[in-house]
Design an enzyme around this catalytic site. Sequence first.
Site, mmCIF file in Angstrom:
data_model
loop_
_atom_site.group_PDB
_atom_site.id
_atom_site.type_symbol
_atom_site.label_atom_id
_atom_site.label_comp_id
_atom_site.label_asym_id
_atom_site.label_seq_id
_atom_site.Cartn_x
_atom_site.Cartn_y
_atom_site.Cartn_z
ATOM 1 N N GLU A 2 -9.556 -10.318 -7.706
ATOM 2 C CA GLU A 2 -8.575 -9.249 -7.505
ATOM 3 C C GLU A 2 -7.384 -9.381 -8.459
ATOM 4 O OE1 GLU A 2 -9.710 -8.763 -2.761
ATOM 5 O OE2 GLU A 2 -7.705 -9.461 -3.318
ATOM 6 N N HIS B 151 -2.058 -5.579 1.604
ATOM 7 C CA HIS B 151 -3.335 -6.275 1.433
ATOM 8 C C HIS B 151 -3.077 -7.720 1.051
ATOM 9 C CE1 HIS B 151 -7.357 -7.219 -0.202
ATOM 10 N NE2 HIS B 151 -6.694 -7.785 -1.195
ATOM 11 N N LYS C 60 0.819 -1.209 0.000
ATOM 12 C CA LYS C 60 0.000 0.000 0.000
ATOM 13 C C LYS C 60 0.863 1.274 0.000
ATOM 14 C CE LYS C 60 -3.970 -2.286 2.171
ATOM 15 N NZ LYS C 60 -5.024 -2.192 3.226
ATOM 16 N N ASN D 215 -2.100 0.221 6.768
ATOM 17 C CA ASN D 215 -1.611 -1.051 7.304
ATOM 18 C C ASN D 215 -0.687 -1.793 6.340
ATOM 19 O OD1 ASN D 215 -3.561 -1.823 5.528
ATOM 20 N ND2 ASN D 215 -4.709 -3.107 6.946
ATOM 21 N N TYR E 292 -12.726 -1.670 -3.487
ATOM 22 C CA TYR E 292 -13.242 -1.732 -2.125
ATOM 23 C C TYR E 292 -14.762 -1.574 -2.068
ATOM 24 C CZ TYR E 292 -8.543 -1.833 -0.147
ATOM 25 O OH TYR E 292 -7.263 -2.208 0.211
HETATM 26 P P1 ATP Z 1 -8.324 -7.976 8.177
HETATM 27 O O1 ATP Z 1 -9.634 -8.523 7.677
HETATM 28 O O2 ATP Z 1 -7.310 -8.985 8.476
HETATM 29 O O3 ATP Z 1 -8.494 -6.992 9.292
HETATM 30 P P2 ATP Z 1 -8.266 -6.758 5.656
HETATM 31 O O4 ATP Z 1 -7.168 -6.144 4.849
HETATM 32 O O5 ATP Z 1 -9.007 -7.904 5.069
HETATM 33 O O6 ATP Z 1 -7.659 -7.157 7.031
HETATM 34 P P3 ATP Z 1 -10.711 -5.341 5.412
HETATM 35 O O7 ATP Z 1 -11.698 -5.654 6.467
HETATM 36 O O8 ATP Z 1 -10.877 -6.017 4.101
HETATM 37 O O9 ATP Z 1 -9.281 -5.660 6.045
HETATM 38 O O10 ATP Z 1 -10.614 -3.785 5.197
HETATM 39 C C1 ATP Z 1 -9.915 -3.286 4.081
HETATM 40 C C2 ATP Z 1 -8.949 -2.226 4.531
HETATM 41 O O11 ATP Z 1 -9.670 -1.141 5.105
HETATM 42 C C3 ATP Z 1 -7.972 -2.655 5.626
HETATM 43 O O12 ATP Z 1 -6.854 -3.355 5.129
HETATM 44 C C4 ATP Z 1 -7.606 -1.307 6.240
HETATM 45 O O13 ATP Z 1 -6.665 -0.621 5.406
HETATM 46 C C5 ATP Z 1 -8.927 -0.564 6.184
HETATM 47 N N1 ATP Z 1 -9.744 -0.737 7.387
HETATM 48 C C6 ATP Z 1 -10.394 -1.846 7.776
HETATM 49 N N2 ATP Z 1 -11.063 -1.680 8.922
HETATM 50 C C7 ATP Z 1 -10.832 -0.398 9.292
HETATM 51 C C8 ATP Z 1 -11.257 0.410 10.399
HETATM 52 N N3 ATP Z 1 -12.048 -0.070 11.362
HETATM 53 N N4 ATP Z 1 -10.816 1.694 10.446
HETATM 54 C C9 ATP Z 1 -10.036 2.203 9.476
HETATM 55 N N5 ATP Z 1 -9.604 1.486 8.384
HETATM 56 C C10 ATP Z 1 -9.996 0.210 8.302
#
Ligand code: ATP
Length: 143
Positions: free
Chosen positions: A130, A119, A15, A116, A55
């Site tokens: 994807e 991805h 990212k 974070n 997204y």
């Molecule tokens: P995980 O499910 O392991 O937490 P992910 O990458 O699958 O990680 P998603 O739930 O798909 O997370 O969310 C997509 C992205 O949105 C995350 O990788 C993060 O960058 C952001 N994100 C997710 N939850 C939050 C939140 N509560 N607050 C801010 N940003 C968030």
Amino acid sequence: MLRCMANNRTLTMIKPDAIAQGNVGPIIKKITNSGFKIVALKLTQLSPERAAEFYAVHKGKKFYEELVTFMISGPVIAAVLEKKNAVDDFRALIGTTVDAAQGTIRNLYASSVTKNAIHGSDSNENAVIESEFYFNKDEIIDY
Ligand code: ATP
Ligand code: MG
């Protein structure tokens, strides 16, 4: 449909935060040291429309606008990675968004819940969707 996606490929994005902070090298080293083979790779800038498409599942959530703004703030590196049990093993390698386990990529390189670093696809089905979002068939190498 991409070939051989049954259980052995996943899609990652390094990212914008990780690129801006100079963490691309260490992250790719950790990925390849963990047994993932890079079969496709590109540096690319997401448009607002493309980020919204990627997204779409999060549209309406309170973090959605912040997420899209962040993901278009600089380029991302997209890659297709190959390994047995790729999706689950890669999710383990990167760690969860909140409270990433010690030594995981997010534990080492994430700077916030949104920023974070990386991805990883969350299912084989999404790995295919994807991968097709970023790559044509002829951009994925068959070793
Ligand atoms: P995980 O499910 O392991 O937490 P992910 O990458 O699958 O990680 P998603 O739930 O798909 O997370 O969310 C997509 C992205 O949105 C995350 O990788 C993060 O960058 C952001 N994100 C997710 N939850 C939050 C939140 N509560 N607050 C801010 N940003 C968030
Ligand atoms: Mg998730």
